[in-house]
Write a protein that holds these residues in place. Structure first.
Motif, PDB file in Angstrom:
ATOM      1  N   LYS A  46     -33.123  74.225  70.361  1.00 44.90           N
ATOM      2  CA  LYS A  46     -32.443  73.786  69.603  1.00 44.90           C
ATOM      3  C   LYS A  46     -32.813  73.765  68.011  1.00 44.90           C
ATOM      4  O   LYS A  46     -32.763  73.805  66.951  1.00 44.90           O
ATOM      5  N   VAL A  47     -34.560  73.727  68.045  1.00 45.13           N
ATOM      6  CA  VAL A  47     -35.338  74.299  66.645  1.00 45.13           C
ATOM      7  C   VAL A  47     -35.670  74.819  66.698  1.00 45.13           C
ATOM      8  O   VAL A  47     -35.411  75.305  65.266  1.00 45.13           O
ATOM      9  N   VAL A  48     -35.852  76.430  67.806  1.00 45.38           N
ATOM     10  CA  VAL A  48     -35.840  77.185  67.456  1.00 45.38           C
ATOM     11  C   VAL A  48     -35.039  77.981  66.032  1.00 45.38           C
ATOM     12  O   VAL A  48     -34.773  78.234  64.794  1.00 45.38           O
ATOM     13  N   GLU A  49     -33.535  77.637  67.062  1.00 38.41           N
ATOM     14  CA  GLU A  49     -32.535  77.976  66.343  1.00 38.41           C
ATOM     15  C   GLU A  49     -31.590  77.487  65.260  1.00 38.41           C
ATOM     16  O   GLU A  49     -31.473  77.516  64.107  1.00 38.41           O
ATOM     17  N   GLY A  50     -32.857  76.046  65.468  1.00 44.80           N
ATOM     18  CA  GLY A  50     -32.129  75.873  63.588  1.00 44.80           C
ATOM     19  C   GLY A  50     -32.852  75.681  62.559  1.00 44.80           C
ATOM     20  O   GLY A  50     -32.554  76.069  61.221  1.00 44.80           O
ATOM     21  N   ALA A  51     -34.252  76.510  62.517  1.00 38.57           N
ATOM     22  CA  ALA A  51     -34.316  76.886  61.677  1.00 38.57           C
ATOM     23  C   ALA A  51     -34.472  79.006  61.343  1.00 38.57           C
ATOM     24  O   ALA A  51     -34.526  79.394  60.464  1.00 38.57           O
ATOM     25  N   GLY A  52     -32.709  79.076  62.519  1.00 40.94           N
ATOM     26  CA  GLY A  52     -32.350  80.604  61.783  1.00 40.94           C
ATOM     27  C   GLY A  52     -33.570  80.984  63.114  1.00 40.94           C
ATOM     28  O   GLY A  52     -33.195  82.116  62.099  1.00 40.94           O
ATOM     29  N   LEU A  53     -33.991  81.429  63.637  1.00 44.59           N
ATOM     30  CA  LEU A  53     -34.689  82.356  64.774  1.00 44.59           C
ATOM     31  C   LEU A  53     -33.835  82.038  65.852  1.00 44.59           C
ATOM     32  O   LEU A  53     -33.637  81.697  66.775  1.00 44.59           O
TER      33      LEU A  53
ATOM     34  N   SER B  17     -40.023  72.029  60.003  1.00 44.56           N
ATOM     35  CA  SER B  17     -39.429  71.328  59.034  1.00 44.56           C
ATOM     36  C   SER B  17     -38.111  70.906  60.829  1.00 44.56           C
ATOM     37  O   SER B  17     -37.647  69.814  60.355  1.00 44.56           O
ATOM     38  N   SER B  18     -37.627  72.108  61.030  1.00 42.05           N
ATOM     39  CA  SER B  18     -36.582  71.652  62.171  1.00 42.05           C
ATOM     40  C   SER B  18     -37.238  70.506  63.305  1.00 42.05           C
ATOM     41  O   SER B  18     -36.245  70.204  63.969  1.00 42.05           O
TER      42      SER B  18
END
Length: 461
Positions: free
Chosen positions: A380-387, A359-360
């Motif tokens: 940004k994608v990874v951290e946007g996914a809560g990872l 999704s992110s």
């Protein structure tokens, strides 16, 4: 890397250069922004008014296509409702690089039309096998002999006889309305194919108006809204002929008996605009969601023409706007960006964040315009996914994800599907209840879930 994966083009895909990727992404963002679309439409209307021309709508009918028969049933009402001049063309199906699986596409059109027709108040019989070639030819000969006005009134009757395998009725229609010779049919088809190509499209069941394409009954609401806004609606305020179906979760909730499979890819605009809505539908309905990512078609060696790509990006932007979904600032993730994200997917699954990662990524690539080619964007994608990015870095670029995606692709094909997003609804035993392709089928998935839950309700008759 699995040999099957290599055969699908995964290893051979050429990534665009950074400059080419930026140019394409910037161009797509501009061309399909709401402001640009509105200005393009206003320019077309200004030109029409200046010339004193009517609202000219062109329709391209493919006789052996299920979606064309659905559209044929609406044509008389379309002409009666809106002040348009309708021009009908007979065409063949997509040719060459514009279609990867022509037989599967026609099979899907028959299956999908059968599911969709009753929801729209239309008719299409269960027809797993293609219509006999002789009947297709007879139907084509009849329609090739008609004027546009007669075509619009006759196409539904001809199609009904064809799909009912009713040779007798087709012969009667030919006797009553005439039919073309084989040579004349060829000329009519060639002219229709050429007109469609000149207007830069490739498919049947399409309507064209003022520089924009509308696919069968599923996109008719876009055209209806546009015509109404131009004052061409003869019954203003009345419901549209084919309104856009809403995704209605319904009242019943599942307790884990149903499973919804969703096949997705990271470079699919249609996946981008439906992913979060499908996840929310499964959550609200209580069904078990199984997301099954596959490699993007282009990365599997399936060619994409300029005409096809242009239409898909335009249509996805239009659909997203209608659904109120954030979308439209692109940075194309084809190639290495998608592969890098997929390499993190097995690890994200272990963290319970597989869907969040996908999704992110889709949100950043298609709505935020994040450049995912480099670590800064992917972070940004990874951290946007809560990872955690540091933990993710240890898995970035690692092999082992390819067999999972190939397994998903094979399962998708086995279900009679090959494009994304696709959906399969399964019962408690894993038996398929429904298999559909397209973000514009989420409303039908929601209805199918409610119907299955109603059947299983204790007080069901």
């Amino acid at each position: 890397m699995a040999e099957q994966f290599k055969e699908q083009g995964g290893a051979a895909t050429m990534d665009p250069s950074p400059v080419a990727r930026w140019i394409t992404s910037t161009l797509m963002t501009h061309l399909f922004s709401p402001g640009t679309v509105d200005r393009r439409r206003a320019k077309a209307e200004k030109r029409r008014a200046r010339q004193g021309a009517p609202h000219r709508v062109e329709y391209f009918h493919q006789v052996d296509d299920g979606y064309s028969h659905l559209m044929a049933q609406v044509l008389p009402r379309l002409v009666a409702r809106y002040a348009i001049e309708l021009h009908c063309h007979l065409v063949e199906g997509p040719q060459g690089r514009n279609v990867a699986e022509p037989e599967l596409l026609l099979q899907l059109s028959r299956n999908d039309a059968c599911h969709v027709a009753p929801e729209y108040g239309l008719a299409f019989p269960h027809h797993p096998e293609p219509p006999a070639a002789a009947l297709v030819e007879q139907a084509s000969l009849i329609l090739a002999a008609q004027s546009s006005a007669d075509f619009a009134t006759l196409a539904s009757a001809v199609g009904s006889a064809l799909w009912a395998r009713d040779a007798e009725t087709l012969a009667l229609l030919a006797a009553q309305h005439g039919q073309a010779s084989a040579q004349q049919l060829r000329a009519v088809l060639d002219a229709g194919n050429q007109r469609r190509a000149n207007l830069q499209h490739y498919s049947g069941a399409m309507l064209y108006y003022g520089g924009e394409w509308y696919w069968s009954v599923d996109r008719l609401y876009h055209l209806e809204k546009r015509l109404a806004g131009l004052g061409a609606d003869r019954q203003p305020g009345e419901p549209m002929l084919v309104p856009r179906p809403e995704v209605d979760v319904g009242e019943l909730r599942d307790s884990g008996t149903l499973t919804l499979e969703m096949y997705v890819s990271l470079r699919s605009p249609y996946t981008a605009i439906v992913f979060d809505r499908a996840v929310q539908l499964a959550r609200d309905a209580g069904v078990t969601l199984q997301v099954r990512p596959v490699l993007p078609m282009v990365m599997r060696g399936v060619p994409a023409t300029r005409e096809k790509g242009f239409y898909i990006f335009m249509d996805a932007a239009r659909e997203a706007r209608a659904a109120g979904v954030a979308y439209g600032i692109f940075h194309d993730p084809i190639g290495e960006p998608a592969r890098r994200c997929y390499s993190l997917y097995p690890w994200a699954l272990e963290q319970g964040k597989g869907n969040a990662l996908l999704s992110s990524f889709l949100r950043h690539a298609f709505a935020l315009g994040t450049n995912t080619c480099h670590d800064r964007g992917l972070r940004k994608v990874v951290e946007g996914a809560g990872l955690d990015w540091q933990a993710a870095s240890a898995h970035l670029g690692q092999p082992g994800w390819e067999p999972l995606l190939e397994e998903n692709r094979l399962a998708m094909y086995a279900a009679g599907l090959w494009g994304v997003p696709s959906f399969r609804l399964l019962d408690a035993q894993g038996a398929p209840l429904l298999a559909l392709w397209g973000q514009d089928r989420l409303w039908l998935v929601a209805r199918a879930i409610q119907r299955e839950l109603q059947r299983g309700a204790p007080d069901a008759a």
